[in-house]
Motif scaffolding. Sequence first.
Motif, mmCIF file in Angstrom:
data_model
loop_
_atom_site.group_PDB
_atom_site.id
_atom_site.type_symbol
_atom_site.label_atom_id
_atom_site.label_comp_id
_atom_site.label_asym_id
_atom_site.label_seq_id
_atom_site.Cartn_x
_atom_site.Cartn_y
_atom_site.Cartn_z
ATOM 1 N N LYS A 63 0.839 -1.213 0.000
ATOM 2 C CA LYS A 63 0.000 0.000 0.000
ATOM 3 C C LYS A 63 0.870 1.259 0.000
ATOM 4 O O LYS A 63 0.599 2.215 -0.719
ATOM 5 C CB LYS A 63 -0.947 -0.001 1.208
ATOM 6 C CG LYS A 63 -2.073 -0.994 1.089
ATOM 7 C CD LYS A 63 -2.956 -0.979 2.329
ATOM 8 C CE LYS A 63 -4.036 -2.028 2.216
ATOM 9 N NZ LYS A 63 -4.873 -2.103 3.408
ATOM 10 N N LEU A 64 1.912 1.242 0.816
ATOM 11 C CA LEU A 64 2.817 2.384 0.902
ATOM 12 C C LEU A 64 3.509 2.624 -0.440
ATOM 13 O O LEU A 64 3.649 3.766 -0.892
ATOM 14 C CB LEU A 64 3.844 2.160 2.014
ATOM 15 C CG LEU A 64 4.755 3.320 2.351
ATOM 16 C CD1 LEU A 64 3.943 4.543 2.755
ATOM 17 C CD2 LEU A 64 5.712 2.942 3.460
ATOM 18 N N SER A 65 3.894 1.564 -1.084
ATOM 19 C CA SER A 65 4.537 1.671 -2.388
ATOM 20 C C SER A 65 3.592 2.297 -3.424
ATOM 21 O O SER A 65 3.999 3.150 -4.219
ATOM 22 C CB SER A 65 4.990 0.281 -2.835
ATOM 23 O OG SER A 65 5.560 0.341 -4.106
ATOM 24 N N ARG A 66 2.327 1.879 -3.392
ATOM 25 C CA ARG A 66 1.336 2.451 -4.322
ATOM 26 C C ARG A 66 1.116 3.940 -4.047
ATOM 27 O O ARG A 66 1.031 4.745 -4.965
ATOM 28 C CB ARG A 66 0.005 1.692 -4.229
ATOM 29 C CG ARG A 66 0.021 0.343 -4.925
ATOM 30 C CD ARG A 66 -1.375 -0.206 -5.108
ATOM 31 N NE ARG A 66 -2.129 -0.302 -3.867
ATOM 32 C CZ ARG A 66 -2.283 -1.428 -3.161
ATOM 33 N NH1 ARG A 66 -1.734 -2.548 -3.584
ATOM 34 N NH2 ARG A 66 -2.978 -1.424 -2.062
ATOM 35 N N ILE A 67 1.078 4.307 -2.783
ATOM 36 C CA ILE A 67 0.896 5.723 -2.415
ATOM 37 C C ILE A 67 2.100 6.543 -2.884
ATOM 38 O O ILE A 67 1.939 7.626 -3.434
ATOM 39 C CB ILE A 67 0.674 5.865 -0.884
ATOM 40 C CG1 ILE A 67 -0.683 5.274 -0.488
ATOM 41 C CG2 ILE A 67 0.762 7.324 -0.454
ATOM 42 C CD1 ILE A 67 -0.901 5.143 1.000
ATOM 43 N N GLU A 68 3.305 6.025 -2.675
ATOM 44 C CA GLU A 68 4.518 6.727 -3.100
ATOM 45 C C GLU A 68 4.545 6.930 -4.614
ATOM 46 O O GLU A 68 4.893 8.005 -5.101
ATOM 47 C CB GLU A 68 5.764 5.958 -2.659
ATOM 48 C CG GLU A 68 6.080 6.093 -1.192
ATOM 49 C CD GLU A 68 7.283 5.249 -0.774
ATOM 50 O OE1 GLU A 68 7.612 4.247 -1.463
ATOM 51 O OE2 GLU A 68 7.885 5.575 0.250
ATOM 52 N N SER A 69 4.142 5.905 -5.365
ATOM 53 C CA SER A 69 4.149 6.031 -6.822
ATOM 54 C C SER A 69 3.095 7.030 -7.280
ATOM 55 O O SER A 69 3.306 7.760 -8.264
ATOM 56 C CB SER A 69 3.960 4.681 -7.512
ATOM 57 O OG SER A 69 2.674 4.171 -7.266
ATOM 58 N N MET A 70 1.966 7.107 -6.597
ATOM 59 C CA MET A 70 0.932 8.099 -6.930
ATOM 60 C C MET A 70 1.449 9.496 -6.650
ATOM 61 O O MET A 70 1.220 10.419 -7.442
ATOM 62 C CB MET A 70 -0.362 7.832 -6.135
ATOM 63 C CG MET A 70 -1.151 6.632 -6.632
ATOM 64 S SD MET A 70 -2.539 6.128 -5.562
ATOM 65 C CE MET A 70 -3.295 7.653 -5.139
ATOM 66 N N LEU A 71 2.147 9.692 -5.546
ATOM 67 C CA LEU A 71 2.695 10.998 -5.192
ATOM 68 C C LEU A 71 3.790 11.422 -6.173
ATOM 69 O O LEU A 71 3.914 12.606 -6.500
ATOM 70 C CB LEU A 71 3.238 10.987 -3.761
ATOM 71 C CG LEU A 71 2.199 10.924 -2.638
ATOM 72 C CD1 LEU A 71 2.888 10.751 -1.295
ATOM 73 C CD2 LEU A 71 1.342 12.180 -2.644
ATOM 74 N N ASN A 72 4.612 10.485 -6.611
ATOM 75 C CA ASN A 72 5.699 10.787 -7.547
ATOM 76 C C ASN A 72 5.185 11.186 -8.908
ATOM 77 O O ASN A 72 5.859 11.912 -9.647
ATOM 78 C CB ASN A 72 6.659 9.603 -7.665
ATOM 79 C CG ASN A 72 7.464 9.418 -6.395
ATOM 80 O OD1 ASN A 72 7.629 10.336 -5.617
ATOM 81 N ND2 ASN A 72 7.978 8.200 -6.205
ATOM 82 N N LYS A 73 4.001 10.702 -9.294
ATOM 83 C CA LYS A 73 3.428 11.069 -10.587
ATOM 84 C C LYS A 73 2.970 12.523 -10.601
ATOM 85 O O LYS A 73 2.908 13.125 -11.656
ATOM 86 C CB LYS A 73 2.236 10.169 -10.920
ATOM 87 C CG LYS A 73 2.637 8.770 -11.310
ATOM 88 C CD LYS A 73 1.416 7.936 -11.626
ATOM 89 C CE LYS A 73 1.821 6.502 -11.953
ATOM 90 N NZ LYS A 73 0.669 5.655 -12.187
#
Length: 177
Positions: A166-176
């Motif tokens: 979940k944390l990884s998905r949130i980080e990738s959303m923020l990086n976009k």
Amino acid sequence: NDINKEEITTIDKDNIKEHTPLVTLDNDLDYIVNHDNRDFINKLPLIQFPYTQSKKSRAFQINGSEMEYEHCGLHHKDILLCSPVSDYENLHIGEVYMIVTERELVARRLKSVDDKIIFRCDNPAYDDLSLDKKQVIELWHADAYFSYKLIAPTRMEERMGQLESKLSRIESMLNKN
């Protein structure tokens, strides 16, 4: 001829610490009507526990899923071992009680005591139960429970893996962004 006469001895099960009358799903409505009938209580099936807290005790089988949430808590058919509540001063917010009214026998968690006694379900899909003190026929404090449902604990590694994902998905959303 006295040979065939049975000797009638009445043992009051409420006076024997190790005897706990069991109120099952099959006899819960009869209990509401006969809760103060000693003969009825003495005919209930017995469960024996070596650590019953008080002389008078009851075991109640849970009916329904109001006290179950996300597979935790009290499940349908679980058994609550209870001791009697003598007065409203001995109630504790957040603890589980078995409530006997004229219409039902339910397990709930105490939410508040004022002019009315308010009990809540552990499952938030159900409404609170608000009662006048005169509506309560009997009140029993839940001391222990015995479950029919054995749920394996979630492994810590699995939970950590889910959180990392979940944390990884949130980080990738923020990086976009």
